[in-house]
Design a protein around this motif. Structure first.
Motif, PDB file in Angstrom:
ATOM      1  N   VAL A  25      37.535  33.163  51.546  1.00  0.00           N
ATOM      2  CA  VAL A  25      38.174  31.905  51.938  1.00  0.00           C
ATOM      3  C   VAL A  25      37.152  30.894  52.432  1.00  0.00           C
ATOM      4  CG1 VAL A  25      39.717  30.870  53.644  1.00  0.00           C
ATOM      5  CG2 VAL A  25      40.420  32.920  52.420  1.00  0.00           C
ATOM      6  N   ASN A  26      36.116  31.363  53.115  1.00  0.00           N
ATOM      7  CA  ASN A  26      35.136  30.460  53.721  1.00  0.00           C
ATOM      8  C   ASN A  26      33.913  30.210  52.852  1.00  0.00           C
ATOM      9  OD1 ASN A  26      36.514  30.092  56.280  1.00  0.00           O
ATOM     10  ND2 ASN A  26      35.975  32.203  56.753  1.00  0.00           N
ATOM     11  N   ALA A  27      33.865  30.811  51.662  1.00  0.00           N
ATOM     12  CA  ALA A  27      32.680  30.686  50.810  1.00  0.00           C
ATOM     13  C   ALA A  27      32.536  29.269  50.281  1.00  0.00           C
ATOM     14  CB  ALA A  27      32.765  31.671  49.646  1.00  0.00           C
ATOM     15  N   PRO A  28      31.307  28.726  50.229  1.00  0.00           N
ATOM     16  CA  PRO A  28      31.091  27.456  49.533  1.00  0.00           C
ATOM     17  C   PRO A  28      31.322  27.632  48.037  1.00  0.00           C
ATOM     18  CG  PRO A  28      28.994  28.435  50.199  1.00  0.00           C
ATOM     19  CD  PRO A  28      30.064  29.265  50.818  1.00  0.00           C
ATOM     20  N   LEU A  29      31.521  26.537  47.329  1.00  0.00           N
ATOM     21  CA  LEU A  29      31.858  26.600  45.903  1.00  0.00           C
ATOM     22  C   LEU A  29      30.829  27.405  45.113  1.00  0.00           C
ATOM     23  CD1 LEU A  29      33.178  23.012  45.199  1.00  0.00           C
ATOM     24  CD2 LEU A  29      34.410  25.132  44.781  1.00  0.00           C
ATOM     25  N   MET A  30      29.561  27.212  45.406  1.00  0.00           N
ATOM     26  CA  MET A  30      28.531  27.873  44.613  1.00  0.00           C
ATOM     27  C   MET A  30      28.479  29.376  44.846  1.00  0.00           C
ATOM     28  SD  MET A  30      27.628  25.430  42.840  1.00  0.00           S
ATOM     29  CE  MET A  30      26.451  26.394  41.903  1.00  0.00           C
ATOM     30  N   ASP A  31      29.085  29.863  45.933  1.00  0.00           N
ATOM     31  CA  ASP A  31      29.042  31.295  46.255  1.00  0.00           C
ATOM     32  C   ASP A  31      30.370  31.998  46.011  1.00  0.00           C
ATOM     33  OD1 ASP A  31      26.448  30.912  47.058  1.00  0.00           O
ATOM     34  OD2 ASP A  31      26.940  30.755  49.192  1.00  0.00           O
ATOM     35  N   ILE A  32      31.370  31.264  45.544  1.00  0.00           N
ATOM     36  CA  ILE A  32      32.712  31.844  45.531  1.00  0.00           C
ATOM     37  C   ILE A  32      32.834  32.971  44.513  1.00  0.00           C
ATOM     38  CG2 ILE A  32      33.841  30.333  43.817  1.00  0.00           C
ATOM     39  CD1 ILE A  32      36.101  30.095  46.068  1.00  0.00           C
ATOM     40  N   ALA A  33      32.086  32.916  43.398  1.00  0.00           N
ATOM     41  CA  ALA A  33      32.141  34.004  42.422  1.00  0.00           C
ATOM     42  C   ALA A  33      31.552  35.289  43.012  1.00  0.00           C
ATOM     43  CB  ALA A  33      31.389  33.617  41.155  1.00  0.00           C
ATOM     44  N   GLU A  34      30.459  35.161  43.753  1.00  0.00           N
ATOM     45  CA  GLU A  34      29.832  36.329  44.382  1.00  0.00           C
ATOM     46  C   GLU A  34      30.774  36.955  45.401  1.00  0.00           C
ATOM     47  OE1 GLU A  34      27.219  39.198  44.571  1.00  0.00           O
ATOM     48  OE2 GLU A  34      26.644  37.391  43.449  1.00  0.00           O
ATOM     49  N   ARG A  35      31.413  36.111  46.215  1.00  0.00           N
ATOM     50  CA  ARG A  35      32.343  36.634  47.234  1.00  0.00           C
ATOM     51  C   ARG A  35      33.569  37.271  46.584  1.00  0.00           C
ATOM     52  NH1 ARG A  35      28.416  34.969  49.391  1.00  0.00           N
ATOM     53  NH2 ARG A  35      27.889  37.072  48.707  1.00  0.00           N
ATOM     54  N   LEU A  36      34.065  36.662  45.496  1.00  0.00           N
ATOM     55  CA  LEU A  36      35.214  37.246  44.808  1.00  0.00           C
ATOM     56  C   LEU A  36      34.843  38.595  44.208  1.00  0.00           C
ATOM     57  CD1 LEU A  36      38.102  37.118  43.707  1.00  0.00           C
ATOM     58  CD2 LEU A  36      37.233  35.840  41.747  1.00  0.00           C
ATOM     59  N   ARG A  37      33.666  38.693  43.617  1.00  0.00           N
ATOM     60  CA  ARG A  37      33.255  39.978  43.025  1.00  0.00           C
ATOM     61  C   ARG A  37      33.142  41.056  44.098  1.00  0.00           C
ATOM     62  NH1 ARG A  37      28.146  42.542  41.027  1.00  0.00           N
ATOM     63  NH2 ARG A  37      28.843  43.933  39.355  1.00  0.00           N
ATOM     64  N   GLU A  38      32.602  40.707  45.252  1.00  0.00           N
ATOM     65  CA  GLU A  38      32.490  41.679  46.338  1.00  0.00           C
ATOM     66  C   GLU A  38      33.871  42.155  46.785  1.00  0.00           C
ATOM     67  OE1 GLU A  38      30.257  39.753  49.367  1.00  0.00           O
ATOM     68  OE2 GLU A  38      28.350  39.896  48.298  1.00  0.00           O
ATOM     69  N   ALA A  39      34.827  41.240  46.812  1.00  0.00           N
ATOM     70  CA  ALA A  39      36.184  41.619  47.228  1.00  0.00           C
ATOM     71  C   ALA A  39      36.883  42.457  46.168  1.00  0.00           C
ATOM     72  CB  ALA A  39      37.001  40.357  47.528  1.00  0.00           C
ATOM     73  N   VAL A  40      36.583  42.200  44.889  1.00  0.00           N
ATOM     74  CA  VAL A  40      37.261  42.881  43.780  1.00  0.00           C
ATOM     75  C   VAL A  40      36.683  44.267  43.509  1.00  0.00           C
ATOM     76  CG1 VAL A  40      37.538  42.789  41.259  1.00  0.00           C
ATOM     77  CG2 VAL A  40      38.099  40.798  42.653  1.00  0.00           C
ATOM     78  N   LEU A  41      35.392  44.454  43.729  1.00  0.00           N
ATOM     79  CA  LEU A  41      34.726  45.706  43.349  1.00  0.00           C
ATOM     80  C   LEU A  41      35.404  46.976  43.875  1.00  0.00           C
ATOM     81  CD1 LEU A  41      30.887  44.950  43.406  1.00  0.00           C
ATOM     82  CD2 LEU A  41      32.229  45.840  41.493  1.00  0.00           C
ATOM     83  N   PRO A  42      35.933  46.992  45.108  1.00  0.00           N
ATOM     84  CA  PRO A  42      36.610  48.220  45.545  1.00  0.00           C
ATOM     85  C   PRO A  42      37.832  48.590  44.702  1.00  0.00           C
ATOM     86  CG  PRO A  42      36.075  46.833  47.429  1.00  0.00           C
ATOM     87  CD  PRO A  42      35.828  46.015  46.210  1.00  0.00           C
ATOM     88  N   TYR A  43      38.361  47.632  43.932  1.00  0.00           N
ATOM     89  CA  TYR A  43      39.576  47.879  43.155  1.00  0.00           C
ATOM     90  C   TYR A  43      39.309  47.949  41.657  1.00  0.00           C
ATOM     91  CZ  TYR A  43      41.316  46.321  47.641  1.00  0.00           C
ATOM     92  OH  TYR A  43      41.528  46.197  48.978  1.00  0.00           O
ATOM     93  N   VAL A  44      38.404  47.081  41.171  1.00  0.00           N
ATOM     94  CA  VAL A  44      38.069  47.058  39.749  1.00  0.00           C
ATOM     95  C   VAL A  44      36.547  46.978  39.624  1.00  0.00           C
ATOM     96  CG1 VAL A  44      38.411  45.930  37.533  1.00  0.00           C
ATOM     97  CG2 VAL A  44      40.219  45.812  39.265  1.00  0.00           C
ATOM     98  N   GLY A  45      35.933  48.077  39.190  1.00  0.00           N
ATOM     99  CA  GLY A  45      34.501  48.037  38.949  1.00  0.00           C
ATOM    100  C   GLY A  45      34.186  47.121  37.778  1.00  0.00           C
ATOM    101  N   ASN A  46      33.013  46.529  37.770  1.00  0.00           N
ATOM    102  CA  ASN A  46      32.643  45.619  36.691  1.00  0.00           C
ATOM    103  C   ASN A  46      31.144  45.370  36.702  1.00  0.00           C
ATOM    104  OD1 ASN A  46      32.138  42.852  38.247  1.00  0.00           O
ATOM    105  ND2 ASN A  46      33.959  43.825  39.149  1.00  0.00           N
ATOM    106  N   SER A  47      30.635  44.935  35.545  1.00  0.00           N
ATOM    107  CA  SER A  47      29.209  44.594  35.474  1.00  0.00           C
ATOM    108  C   SER A  47      28.968  43.130  35.788  1.00  0.00           C
ATOM    109  CB  SER A  47      28.659  44.921  34.086  1.00  0.00           C
ATOM    110  OG  SER A  47      29.349  44.196  33.079  1.00  0.00           O
TER     111      SER A  47
END
Length: 436
Positions: free
Chosen positions: A28-50
């Motif tokens: 929620v607090n991530a700047p625009l340029m970092d939002i993909a990195e933060r989303l991937r970190e949040a998603v990884l525990p549920y869906v692994g991905n490269s």
């Protein structure tokens, strides 16, 4: 399985709750340029991905936001993502194989209510059906949150982001146009040769001609798609506003009347189109909070230089220019060098007029005096900031393209920048734009 691969596998769901709140806060607090990195970190525990790639037209300057494997995020293109999005069911997870970064990859993709797309390459989901369903549900929740935050952050973006976004859009359009010119010339020459009567193998000539024609069409499609991201027809932008407000009309019971802009009006820069929709949405939301409002009218027009917005209501005239909602919208208008005027008539409602310039304002040469540019270098920078390519600058100033490159190197050095995009953004921040 290597240690690197292990980090991509989802963890058991029972281990996720202790980190979920931290991941949500970071997202929620991530700047625009970092939002993909933060989303991937949040998603990884549920869906692994490269890799995780976001494609959103809310950010016209940088429609892709990416995290993960460098060999994928450095090569993925907008046309690939646009093609994938066109094939997906609406807001339902889709698994399959798609062309990403120039190669076929297994992907898990999902759109959002904002029409944005998230794509996960090499997805790994739990084998247990119940856990798999829960993982997909969490992915949908996290992605919906991220997509909405992107839209909100763009709507509230500071002037520096808007300038950088516009500069990046102009630079991407310039690069694409250069590629189109170069490859179109090559392919057109090839077509002329293949159509020549000097070639007697008719079948081969026909087959290769068909291939070349197809390549030309695809190349032009890439160019048109890039242009669509940089500019948006005013009628299309207004229709998207109507879609944005449709749920409010349905649930509030308020009659929102739309006065269409002229269909042949000038196309809107992407930043202006997004800002205009956000401003109208904000005004309508502020208006419906007043008692006794039954009708709102939203109108767009264009005078060739400005997008003219008018929003009025039939309430009791209780809208205040000092309210937090209106103050926030006024700052948004100011960030785009626009003007906003609020007229309140007691017992008759409020009338808001907004004018958003379609071009950055010109500035006197003296504004750039501190850069130490020679007269010719200043002319080159003004043309560059107006989106001109080296060839066009060369023709306009009657100098060679090599001389243009020489001046650009000196300009970059004096401005302390490392690229055309940075030079354009700095020039735009000083209001520089040549009349070409």
């Amino acid at each position: 399985m290597t240690s690197a691969q292990k980090t991509l596998a989802p963890k058991p769901l029972a281990q996720n709750s202790k980190t979920l709140l931290d991941d949500l806060a970071a997202l929620v607090n991530a700047p625009l340029m970092d939002i993909a990195e933060r989303l991937r970190e949040a998603v990884l525990p549920y869906v692994g991905n490269s890799a995780l790639i976001i494609f959103t037209e809310d950010c016209t300057g940088r429609p892709q936001k990416k995290a993960g494997a460098e060999e994928i995020i450095s090569r993925v293109s907008v046309p690939e993502l646009d093609q994938l999005r066109s094939q997906l069911p609406d807001r339902e997870p889709w698994e399959g194989t798609a062309t990403i970064a120039g190669a076929e990859h297994p992907v898990l993709a999902l759109t959002s209510e904002t029409k944005a797309l998230v794509t996960l390459t090499a997805p790994q989901l739990p084998a247990d059906p119940a856990e798999r369903a829960e993982s997909l549900r969490m992915l949908g929740y996290l992605w919906g949150l991220a997509a909405r935050r992107i839209q909100e952050k763009v709507a509230d973006a500071p002037p520096s982001y808007l300038l950088e976004s516009r500069a990046a859009s102009a630079e991407r359009l310039r690069v694409t146009a250069e590629l189109v010119d170069r490859h179109s010339t090559t392919l057109e020459t090839l077509l002329a040769a293949l159509r020549s009567n000097a070639l007697d193998d008719a079948t081969a000539r026909r087959n290769v001609t068909d291939l070349a024609v197809k390549a030309l069409v695809e190349l032009r499609t890439v160019s048109d798609r890039t242009t669509d991201l940089v500019e948006e027809p005013v009628a299309t932008a207004f229709e998207r506003l109507r879609e944005d407000l449709r749920p409010l009309m349905h649930f509030s019971g308020i009659d929102v009347q739309f006065i269409e802009p002229p269909v042949n009006g000038r196309a809107l820069p992407g930043e202006v189109a997004h800002a205009a929709r956000a401003i109208v949405r904000g005004l309508v939301l502020a208006i419906v909070e007043q008692p006794q409002v039954r009708r709102v009218r939203a109108q767009w027009d264009c005078d060739g230089e400005n997008l003219l917005i008018n929003v009025r209501d039939d309430g009791q005239g209780e809208l205040s220019a000092d309210s937090p909602n209106i103050t926030r919208l006024a700052s948004r208008v100011e960030a785009l060098n626009g003007r906003m005027n609020l007229e309140v008539m007691a017992g008759w409602g409020a009338d808001v007029q907004v004018a958003l310039p379609l071009d950055p304002p010109p500035a006197p040469v003296g504004d750039a005096g501190g850069w130490g540019l020679a007269e010719r270098e200043l002319e080159v920078l003004q043309l560059l900031s107006a989106g001109q390519r080296n060839r066009a600058i060369s023709a306009k100033l009657h100098i060679s393209e090599n001389t243009v490159k020489f001046h650009l190197r000196n300009i970059f050095r004096k401005l302390g920048v490392g690229s055309r995009t940075e030079a354009i953004a700095l020039a735009h921040s000083h209001g520089m734009r040549a009349h070409v």
